[in-house]
Design a protein around this motif. Structure first.
Motif, PDB file in Angstrom:
ATOM      1  N   VAL A  61       0.815  -1.222   0.000  1.00  0.00           N
ATOM      2  CA  VAL A  61       0.000   0.000   0.000  1.00  0.00           C
ATOM      3  C   VAL A  61       0.851   1.277   0.000  1.00  0.00           C
ATOM      4  CG1 VAL A  61      -1.933  -1.193   1.118  1.00  0.00           C
ATOM      5  CG2 VAL A  61      -0.344   0.165   2.515  1.00  0.00           C
ATOM      6  N   ALA A  94      -4.328  -3.051   6.079  1.00  0.00           N
ATOM      7  CA  ALA A  94      -2.873  -3.076   6.287  1.00  0.00           C
ATOM      8  C   ALA A  94      -2.434  -1.929   7.196  1.00  0.00           C
ATOM      9  CB  ALA A  94      -2.159  -2.966   4.938  1.00  0.00           C
ATOM     10  N   SER A 153      -0.162  -6.823  18.469  1.00  0.00           N
ATOM     11  CA  SER A 153      -0.480  -6.678  19.898  1.00  0.00           C
ATOM     12  C   SER A 153      -0.699  -8.062  20.509  1.00  0.00           C
ATOM     13  CB  SER A 153      -1.702  -5.788  20.087  1.00  0.00           C
ATOM     14  OG  SER A 153      -2.725  -6.166  19.211  1.00  0.00           O
TER      15      SER A 153
HETATM   16  N1  LIG Z   1      -4.296  -5.651  16.854  1.00  0.00           N
HETATM   17  C1  LIG Z   1      -4.901  -4.633  17.455  1.00  0.00           C
HETATM   18  O1  LIG Z   1      -5.179  -4.661  18.666  1.00  0.00           O
HETATM   19  C2  LIG Z   1      -5.282  -3.422  16.656  1.00  0.00           C
HETATM   20  C3  LIG Z   1      -5.911  -2.368  17.336  1.00  0.00           C
HETATM   21  C4  LIG Z   1      -6.288  -1.251  16.610  1.00  0.00           C
HETATM   22  C5  LIG Z   1      -6.086  -1.202  15.255  1.00  0.00           C
HETATM   23  N2  LIG Z   1      -5.460  -2.218  14.623  1.00  0.00           N
HETATM   24  C6  LIG Z   1      -5.263  -2.108  13.174  1.00  0.00           C
HETATM   25  O2  LIG Z   1      -5.702  -3.297  12.542  1.00  0.00           O
HETATM   26  C7  LIG Z   1      -4.968  -3.482  11.326  1.00  0.00           C
HETATM   27  C8  LIG Z   1      -4.400  -4.896  11.281  1.00  0.00           C
HETATM   28  O3  LIG Z   1      -3.519  -5.039  12.366  1.00  0.00           O
HETATM   29  P1  LIG Z   1      -3.076  -6.463  12.954  1.00  0.00           P
HETATM   30  O4  LIG Z   1      -3.245  -6.384  14.417  1.00  0.00           O
HETATM   31  O5  LIG Z   1      -3.687  -7.563  12.190  1.00  0.00           O
HETATM   32  O6  LIG Z   1      -1.507  -6.363  12.667  1.00  0.00           O
HETATM   33  P2  LIG Z   1      -0.439  -7.418  12.111  1.00  0.00           P
HETATM   34  O7  LIG Z   1      -0.751  -8.775  12.605  1.00  0.00           O
HETATM   35  O8  LIG Z   1       0.885  -6.799  12.390  1.00  0.00           O
HETATM   36  O9  LIG Z   1      -0.723  -7.401  10.532  1.00  0.00           O
HETATM   37  C9  LIG Z   1      -0.474  -6.239   9.787  1.00  0.00           C
HETATM   38  C10 LIG Z   1      -0.770  -6.550   8.349  1.00  0.00           C
HETATM   39  O10 LIG Z   1      -0.522  -5.363   7.572  1.00  0.00           O
HETATM   40  C11 LIG Z   1       0.333  -5.736   6.488  1.00  0.00           C
HETATM   41  N3  LIG Z   1       1.130  -4.613   6.005  1.00  0.00           N
HETATM   42  C12 LIG Z   1       2.003  -3.833   6.673  1.00  0.00           C
HETATM   43  N4  LIG Z   1       2.555  -2.918   5.851  1.00  0.00           N
HETATM   44  C13 LIG Z   1       1.997  -3.139   4.629  1.00  0.00           C
HETATM   45  C14 LIG Z   1       2.151  -2.537   3.363  1.00  0.00           C
HETATM   46  N5  LIG Z   1       3.002  -1.525   3.155  1.00  0.00           N
HETATM   47  N6  LIG Z   1       1.409  -3.002   2.332  1.00  0.00           N
HETATM   48  C15 LIG Z   1       0.553  -4.036   2.499  1.00  0.00           C
HETATM   49  N7  LIG Z   1       0.384  -4.673   3.670  1.00  0.00           N
HETATM   50  C16 LIG Z   1       1.103  -4.215   4.726  1.00  0.00           C
HETATM   51  C17 LIG Z   1       1.205  -6.861   7.040  1.00  0.00           C
HETATM   52  O11 LIG Z   1       1.813  -7.552   5.975  1.00  0.00           O
HETATM   53  P3  LIG Z   1       3.291  -8.227   6.072  1.00  0.00           P
HETATM   54  O12 LIG Z   1       3.050  -9.639   6.532  1.00  0.00           O
HETATM   55  O13 LIG Z   1       3.811  -8.127   4.678  1.00  0.00           O
HETATM   56  O14 LIG Z   1       4.091  -7.436   7.060  1.00  0.00           O
HETATM   57  C18 LIG Z   1       0.127  -7.653   7.769  1.00  0.00           C
HETATM   58  O15 LIG Z   1      -0.633  -8.411   6.865  1.00  0.00           O
HETATM   59  C19 LIG Z   1      -3.902  -2.385  11.290  1.00  0.00           C
HETATM   60  O16 LIG Z   1      -4.340  -1.320  10.488  1.00  0.00           O
HETATM   61  C20 LIG Z   1      -3.828  -1.953  12.744  1.00  0.00           C
HETATM   62  O17 LIG Z   1      -3.375  -0.624  12.891  1.00  0.00           O
HETATM   63  C21 LIG Z   1      -5.045  -3.330  15.291  1.00  0.00           C
END
Ligand SMILES: NC(=O)c1ccc[n+]([C@@H]2O[C@H](COP(=O)([O-])OP(=O)(O)OC[C@H]3O[C@@H](n4cnc5c(N)ncnc54)[C@H](OP(=O)(O)O)[C@@H]3O)[C@@H](O)[C@H]2O)c1
Length: 230
Positions: free
Chosen positions: A52, A78, A187
């Motif tokens: 992205v 993402a 997290s």
């Molecule tokens: N977990 C929580 O408690 C929480 C709370 C609030 C908001 N969020 C939001 O929820 C969303 C998903 O988070 P998650 O917890 O599932 O995190 P995660 O397990 O770290 O996964 C992040 C995902 O984003 C992808 N990504 C990162 N940079 C990218 C790029 N430049 N282009 C395309 N894909 C990219 C990663 O791909 P790679 O495998 O290639 O790195 C991975 O698939 C995020 O937007 C995060 O800010 C999460």
């Protein structure tokens, strides 16, 4: 006819759980990830490479989807996070979070706007769901730190508000969804499972897809559908 959803960041975490959810619901899932090999095992309709932060990658993914393909739902999931408070900030870290978390979703949406327009009809909107964070809420910030992450999600929220207003006429609804504090690589101490988060967000999305009045348009909701403060 099955509806089509495009999801970013499906290699792991919430994005992968969202893709699995919509596959099990019978949707045509266009799953995307920076490294397409990480989509192995996912029974998606189409698997595409999409970084992205790269305009070339966004354009290539949009071309592979094809201009005539209706996209009923786009989920900009993402995201990245880096700890960082005053005294330790770097331009590189601040910019990279802004790039991935705020600018990426806007440019991906812009590239797929035609597809969302093909799917949207008055009374049955297409939906753009941005996976934001409660940490992007300025009003809710009581613990400081995370400048880059908070700033990037606040920027995403601001961009989305304009997008919601600008796209209402085209019957495209924009949602800001906080997934909850979810157990993922981002997290590991999260309180709720990926499935619990996804089923809650999917309920808000389904209600929005079925709501011709676009009443949730531009709203900022958590995983149980409660409105969050800006
Ligand atoms: N977990 C929580 O408690 C929480 C709370 C609030 C908001 N969020 C939001 O929820 C969303 C998903 O988070 P998650 O917890 O599932 O995190 P995660 O397990 O770290 O996964 C992040 C995902 O984003 C992808 N990504 C990162 N940079 C990218 C790029 N430049 N282009 C395309 N894909 C990219 C990663 O791909 P790679 O495998 O290639 O790195 C991975 O698939 C995020 O937007 C995060 O800010 C999460």
């Amino acid at each position: 006819m099955s509806k089509t959803v495009v999801i970013t960041g499906c290699s792991r975490g919430i994005g992968r759980a969202l893709a699995s959810h919509y596959i099990s619901e019978g949707w045509n899932v266009i799953a995307t990830a920076r490294d397409v090999s990480k989509l192995a095992g996912l029974k998606a309709h189409q698997k595409l490479a999409l970084d992205v932060t790269s305009e070339e990658s966004i354009a290539a993914a949009a071309a592979a989807i094809g201009a005539a393909t209706p996209v009923h739902l786009l989920i900009n999931n993402a995201g990245i996070v880096e700890v960082g408070g005053i005294g330790t900030l770097t331009k590189k870290a601040l910019m990279s979070q802004m790039d991935t978390n705020a600018i990426g979703p806007v440019l991906v949406t812009q590239a797929l706007l035609g597809n969302l327009g093909v799917a949207a009809v008055p009374g049955a909107p297409a939906v753009i769901a941005h996976i934001t964070s409660q940490m992007g809420s300025i009003q809710d910030n009581s613990s400081g730190n995370y400048y880059g992450y908070r700033g990037s999600k606040a920027a995403l929220n601001a961009y989305s508000k304009s997008m919601a207003i600008d796209l209402k006429e085209k019957s495209i609804a924009v949602l800001l969804l906080h997934p909850g504090y979810v157990k993922t690589d981002m997290s590991p101490n999260g309180y709720i499972s990926q499935q619990e988060s996804v089923s809650g967000m999917a309920k808000t999305i389904a209600e929005t897809l079925a709501d011709g009045t676009l009443s949730k348009m531009g709203g900022f909701f958590n995983q149980v559908g409660a409105t969050l403060p800006w």
